[in-house]
Design a protein around this motif. Structure first.
Motif, PDB file in Angstrom:
ATOM      1  N   GLU A 184     -17.149 -12.856 -22.781  1.00  0.00           N
ATOM      2  CA  GLU A 184     -18.272 -12.236 -23.467  1.00  0.00           C
ATOM      3  C   GLU A 184     -19.528 -12.323 -22.616  1.00  0.00           C
ATOM      4  O   GLU A 184     -19.642 -13.170 -21.728  1.00  0.00           O
ATOM      5  CB  GLU A 184     -18.530 -12.899 -24.822  1.00  0.00           C
ATOM      6  N   PHE A 185     -20.461 -11.412 -22.897  1.00  0.00           N
ATOM      7  CA  PHE A 185     -21.772 -11.426 -22.261  1.00  0.00           C
ATOM      8  C   PHE A 185     -22.774 -12.056 -23.219  1.00  0.00           C
ATOM      9  O   PHE A 185     -22.729 -11.802 -24.430  1.00  0.00           O
ATOM     10  CB  PHE A 185     -22.219 -10.006 -21.898  1.00  0.00           C
ATOM     11  N   ILE A 186     -23.675 -12.856 -22.673  1.00  0.00           N
ATOM     12  CA  ILE A 186     -24.689 -13.545 -23.469  1.00  0.00           C
ATOM     13  C   ILE A 186     -26.052 -12.941 -23.138  1.00  0.00           C
ATOM     14  O   ILE A 186     -26.383 -12.733 -21.966  1.00  0.00           O
ATOM     15  CB  ILE A 186     -24.713 -15.058 -23.158  1.00  0.00           C
ATOM     16  N   GLY A 187     -26.859 -12.682 -24.164  1.00  0.00           N
ATOM     17  CA  GLY A 187     -28.151 -12.074 -23.910  1.00  0.00           C
ATOM     18  C   GLY A 187     -29.282 -12.691 -24.695  1.00  0.00           C
ATOM     19  O   GLY A 187     -29.066 -13.461 -25.640  1.00  0.00           O
ATOM     20  N   GLU A 188     -30.499 -12.347 -24.296  1.00  0.00           N
ATOM     21  CA  GLU A 188     -31.714 -12.711 -25.014  1.00  0.00           C
ATOM     22  C   GLU A 188     -32.598 -11.472 -25.102  1.00  0.00           C
ATOM     23  O   GLU A 188     -32.846 -10.804 -24.094  1.00  0.00           O
ATOM     24  CB  GLU A 188     -32.480 -13.822 -24.279  1.00  0.00           C
ATOM     25  N   LYS A 189     -33.042 -11.175 -26.328  1.00  0.00           N
ATOM     26  CA  LYS A 189     -33.917 -10.018 -26.559  1.00  0.00           C
ATOM     27  C   LYS A 189     -33.312  -8.736 -25.977  1.00  0.00           C
ATOM     28  O   LYS A 189     -34.008  -7.904 -25.382  1.00  0.00           O
ATOM     29  CB  LYS A 189     -35.302 -10.263 -25.972  1.00  0.00           C
ATOM     30  N   GLY A 190     -32.011  -8.618 -26.126  1.00  0.00           N
ATOM     31  CA  GLY A 190     -31.325  -7.395 -25.714  1.00  0.00           C
ATOM     32  C   GLY A 190     -30.961  -7.305 -24.253  1.00  0.00           C
ATOM     33  O   GLY A 190     -30.395  -6.303 -23.824  1.00  0.00           O
ATOM     34  N   LYS A 191     -31.280  -8.329 -23.461  1.00  0.00           N
ATOM     35  CA  LYS A 191     -30.985  -8.305 -22.039  1.00  0.00           C
ATOM     36  C   LYS A 191     -29.957  -9.374 -21.682  1.00  0.00           C
ATOM     37  O   LYS A 191     -29.995 -10.478 -22.223  1.00  0.00           O
ATOM     38  CB  LYS A 191     -32.268  -8.520 -21.219  1.00  0.00           C
ATOM     39  N   VAL A 192     -29.079  -9.041 -20.750  1.00  0.00           N
ATOM     40  CA  VAL A 192     -28.050  -9.989 -20.354  1.00  0.00           C
ATOM     41  C   VAL A 192     -28.685 -11.174 -19.628  1.00  0.00           C
ATOM     42  O   VAL A 192     -29.579 -11.009 -18.793  1.00  0.00           O
ATOM     43  CB  VAL A 192     -26.980  -9.308 -19.467  1.00  0.00           C
ATOM     44  N   LYS A 193     -28.223 -12.372 -19.971  1.00  0.00           N
ATOM     45  CA  LYS A 193     -28.704 -13.596 -19.330  1.00  0.00           C
ATOM     46  C   LYS A 193     -27.560 -14.442 -18.774  1.00  0.00           C
ATOM     47  O   LYS A 193     -27.794 -15.417 -18.066  1.00  0.00           O
ATOM     48  CB  LYS A 193     -29.519 -14.425 -20.329  1.00  0.00           C
ATOM     49  N   GLY A 194     -26.350 -14.072 -19.116  1.00  0.00           N
ATOM     50  CA  GLY A 194     -25.214 -14.843 -18.618  1.00  0.00           C
ATOM     51  C   GLY A 194     -23.921 -14.318 -19.189  1.00  0.00           C
ATOM     52  O   GLY A 194     -23.900 -13.320 -19.926  1.00  0.00           O
ATOM     53  N   LEU A 195     -22.854 -14.979 -18.877  1.00  0.00           N
ATOM     54  CA  LEU A 195     -21.550 -14.595 -19.423  1.00  0.00           C
ATOM     55  C   LEU A 195     -20.639 -15.806 -19.486  1.00  0.00           C
ATOM     56  O   LEU A 195     -20.837 -16.816 -18.794  1.00  0.00           O
ATOM     57  CB  LEU A 195     -20.923 -13.468 -18.603  1.00  0.00           C
ATOM     58  N   THR A 196     -19.653 -15.707 -20.340  1.00  0.00           N
ATOM     59  CA  THR A 196     -18.659 -16.769 -20.518  1.00  0.00           C
ATOM     60  C   THR A 196     -17.334 -16.305 -19.945  1.00  0.00           C
ATOM     61  O   THR A 196     -16.893 -15.181 -20.211  1.00  0.00           O
ATOM     62  CB  THR A 196     -18.493 -17.118 -22.009  1.00  0.00           C
ATOM     63  N   THR A 197     -16.709 -17.162 -19.149  1.00  0.00           N
ATOM     64  CA  THR A 197     -15.444 -16.815 -18.504  1.00  0.00           C
ATOM     65  C   THR A 197     -14.366 -17.818 -18.878  1.00  0.00           C
ATOM     66  O   THR A 197     -14.636 -18.881 -19.443  1.00  0.00           O
ATOM     67  CB  THR A 197     -15.589 -16.801 -16.976  1.00  0.00           C
ATOM     68  N   VAL A 198     -13.142 -17.480 -18.520  1.00  0.00           N
ATOM     69  CA  VAL A 198     -12.011 -18.384 -18.681  1.00  0.00           C
ATOM     70  C   VAL A 198     -11.054 -18.134 -17.525  1.00  0.00           C
ATOM     71  O   VAL A 198     -10.916 -17.004 -17.045  1.00  0.00           O
ATOM     72  CB  VAL A 198     -11.310 -18.161 -20.042  1.00  0.00           C
TER      73      VAL A 198
ATOM     74  N   ALA B 150      -6.202 -22.879 -21.406  1.00  0.00           N
ATOM     75  CA  ALA B 150      -7.029 -23.595 -22.376  1.00  0.00           C
ATOM     76  C   ALA B 150      -7.942 -24.600 -21.679  1.00  0.00           C
ATOM     77  O   ALA B 150      -7.551 -25.259 -20.709  1.00  0.00           O
ATOM     78  CB  ALA B 150      -6.137 -24.308 -23.392  1.00  0.00           C
ATOM     79  N   GLY B 151      -9.162 -24.695 -22.170  1.00  0.00           N
ATOM     80  CA  GLY B 151     -10.096 -25.690 -21.660  1.00  0.00           C
ATOM     81  C   GLY B 151     -10.783 -25.324 -20.364  1.00  0.00           C
ATOM     82  O   GLY B 151     -11.394 -26.190 -19.728  1.00  0.00           O
ATOM     83  N   THR B 152     -10.713 -24.044 -19.957  1.00  0.00           N
ATOM     84  CA  THR B 152     -11.314 -23.651 -18.667  1.00  0.00           C
ATOM     85  C   THR B 152     -12.524 -22.739 -18.845  1.00  0.00           C
ATOM     86  O   THR B 152     -12.967 -22.104 -17.896  1.00  0.00           O
ATOM     87  CB  THR B 152     -10.277 -22.943 -17.778  1.00  0.00           C
ATOM     88  N   GLU B 153     -13.040 -22.650 -20.049  1.00  0.00           N
ATOM     89  CA  GLU B 153     -14.206 -21.792 -20.272  1.00  0.00           C
ATOM     90  C   GLU B 153     -15.407 -22.299 -19.476  1.00  0.00           C
ATOM     91  O   GLU B 153     -15.602 -23.507 -19.315  1.00  0.00           O
ATOM     92  CB  GLU B 153     -14.549 -21.730 -21.765  1.00  0.00           C
ATOM     93  N   LYS B 154     -16.205 -21.350 -18.977  1.00  0.00           N
ATOM     94  CA  LYS B 154     -17.353 -21.696 -18.132  1.00  0.00           C
ATOM     95  C   LYS B 154     -18.454 -20.666 -18.350  1.00  0.00           C
ATOM     96  O   LYS B 154     -18.170 -19.499 -18.620  1.00  0.00           O
ATOM     97  CB  LYS B 154     -16.934 -21.732 -16.660  1.00  0.00           C
ATOM     98  N   HIS B 155     -19.705 -21.118 -18.227  1.00  0.00           N
ATOM     99  CA  HIS B 155     -20.848 -20.216 -18.373  1.00  0.00           C
ATOM    100  C   HIS B 155     -21.468 -19.939 -17.011  1.00  0.00           C
ATOM    101  O   HIS B 155     -21.647 -20.855 -16.205  1.00  0.00           O
ATOM    102  CB  HIS B 155     -21.914 -20.824 -19.291  1.00  0.00           C
TER     103      HIS B 155
END
Length: 492
Positions: A371-385, A398-403
């Motif tokens: 998923e993509f993470i945002g603030e005020k409608g703008k991308v600020k990061g993403l979550t990976t696995v 499992a257990g490899t999620e990272k920001h």
């Protein structure tokens, strides 16, 4: 064969690069080609094999042993004639082709292959320097009119071949300059656009009429609602108009629909297709003024996709002055050296590090974006696995999620199909992948389901290489010529 023992005596010589700090200052080409004596040594390494696998490894079937030998002997004029006999634009392939011919080289079985691509590069550069590349207008006109739609390498090659046998050819391009992805996609530091411009002048001198900023589609539908495909057309012509005015129509557009990544947060600002990002820099380099250009200055850039387009995004972002560049590849990291006895003479799976990677890039393999993470409608990061293959499928570990921090995300995961609106406007049957259905095997090769309409290049075969586009353009030109005249003298 110039030197019987050359492959035993000489090592492969690689083309050089300007230092990274120097080349990052601009968008100019930075490859240092082989000097004539170096090219001669590389030509001497050619074994002139009884079965030259390099010829079959090359999609345009370049007559590689012959021009290698001619370069070894210093006969550059005949070398360019041999090269041009199979390849209309060796300055394109000599710069950006991945060189499947070298993977197929017999010397590659247990040594480094002959530097075929660098020899090709040296031949065409010397030919331009010596004014050996001249227009070849037809001696006699046929009176037949052909429309070629799409002025990338397939369309340019087809238009040139058809003009040289006397047809009146009009080359249509929806963008404001010809070249397709060579023009708007491939960065200038890999291919300066002057190479395209001088070929355009040659085409016009050979009788080709070039019409840019013209979209061939249903005037009511255009490129289709919400299309992200690059299009600077100022005029739209319907397929019916072309079919009425021309004796044959050849479609040579690209596979321009980019593969998307439909995960949560995809609609955030700052997430763009590579083909929104790269063409803008091409236009700026050409002197155009753009409002709101997508830039990577001071940003943390994530490039999703590990292929050549992703690499181009890396190089362009570094020239913008990105704070950091990270490139994701969903597949596992390949081996640094291929298993040659297993794969030769075919294209091997191995780790490929481009010049853009050397300029600064963190590469992550076997990674998927959740998923993509945002603030005020703008991308600020993403979550990976992290992912791995199990039972032939990629599954999450499992257990490899990272920001990851990200201010700009570029999607460079390839292309899925040509623009549907164009094919639909003609009423052309499509294959399961959305490409124009047109077989190369039938007697009426490259013919579509619509009378006197043909298709070649990525619009027919899907996303592929520039060298494949040139091959298809040449072969389709022969098919169109045969259709119009009952036979053709053009090469297969």
């Amino acid at each position: 064969m110039g030197k019987t023992t050359g492959f035993l005596e000489y090592d492969r010589i690689e083309e050089g690069y300007l230092p990274v700090p120097e080349r990052l200052k601009n968008y100019k080409e930075f490859v240092i080609g082989l000097a004539p004596e170096q090219a001669k040594v590389q030509g001497a390494r050619c074994m002139d094999c009884g079965t030259p696998f390099c010829n079959n490894g090359c999609p345009v079937n370049n007559i590689i042993p012959d021009f290698n030998d001619l370069v070894y002997r210093g006969d550059w004029k005949n070398a360019i004639d041999v090269l041009h006999s199979t390849n209309n634009f060796p300055e394109f392939t000599g710069r950006i082709c991945p060189a499947p011919c070298e993977a197929a080289c017999v010397v590659n079985i247990n040594d480094a292959p002959v530097g075929i691509k660098s020899i090709e590069h040296a031949i065409i550069d010397k030919a331009w320097e010596n004014n050996w590349v001249q227009p070849q207008p037809a001696a006699q006109k046929t009176g037949k009119k052909v429309a070629v739609v799409g002025a990338g390498p397939a369309g340019m090659a087809a238009a040139q071949q058809l003009a040289r046998v006397g047809h009146d050819v009009t080359l249509f391009e929806k963008n404001d300059r010809i070249g397709g992805l060579l023009r708007y996609g491939i960065p200038d530091f890999k291919l300066e656009k002057s190479h395209i411009d001088r070929r355009a002048k040659q085409l016009e001198a050979e009788g080709v009429t070039i019409r840019t900023s013209v979209l061939v589609a249903d005037p009511k539908e255009g490129m289709g609602k919400g299309s992200k495909v690059t299009n600077w057309a100022k005029e739209t012509i319907s397929p019916a108009q072309l079919q009425a005015e021309f004796d044959a129509v050849l479609l040579t557009g690209g596979a321009e629909q980019s593969r998307d990544l439909p995960v949560p947060g995809r609609d955030l600002d700052g997430i763009h297709f590579a083909m929104e990002f790269l063409p803008q820099q091409n236009k700026v380099n050409s002197g155009d003024k753009l409002k709101g250009q997508l830039r990577a200055d001071g940003k943390h850039v994530i490039v999703i996709g590990g292929g050549d387009t992703g690499s181009d995004c890396v190089g362009t972002s570094n020239r913008h002055g990105a704070a950091s560049v990270t490139q994701f590849e969903v597949m596992p990291m390949p081996p640094e050296q291929e298993n040659k006895p297993l794969v030769w003479p075919y294209w091997p799976l191995k780790l490929r590090t481009s010049s853009s990677h050397d300029e600064g890039c963190v590469r992550e393999f076997a990674i998927s974006t959740k998923e993509f993470i945002g603030e005020k409608g703008k991308v600020k990061g993403l979550t990976t696995v992290q992912v791995e293959f199990k039972d032939g499928k990629l599954v999450e570990i499992a257990g490899t999620e990272k920001h990851y921090q990200a201010d700009l995300v570029l999607l460079a995961m390839g292309f899925v199909n040509p623009v549907a609106a164009v094919l639909d406007a003609f009423g052309i049957d499509k294959d399961a992948r959305g490409n124009a259905r047109a077989s190369t095997e039938d007697q009426g090769g490259y013919a579509t389901s619509v009378s006197k309409v043909f298709a070649a290049g990525d619009i027919r075969r899907g996303q592929s290489l520039v060298v494949w586009a040139i091959r298809e353009g040449r072969q389709a030109a022969r098919a169109v010529d045969s259709f119009l005249m009952g036979q053709s003298s053009l090469p297969r």
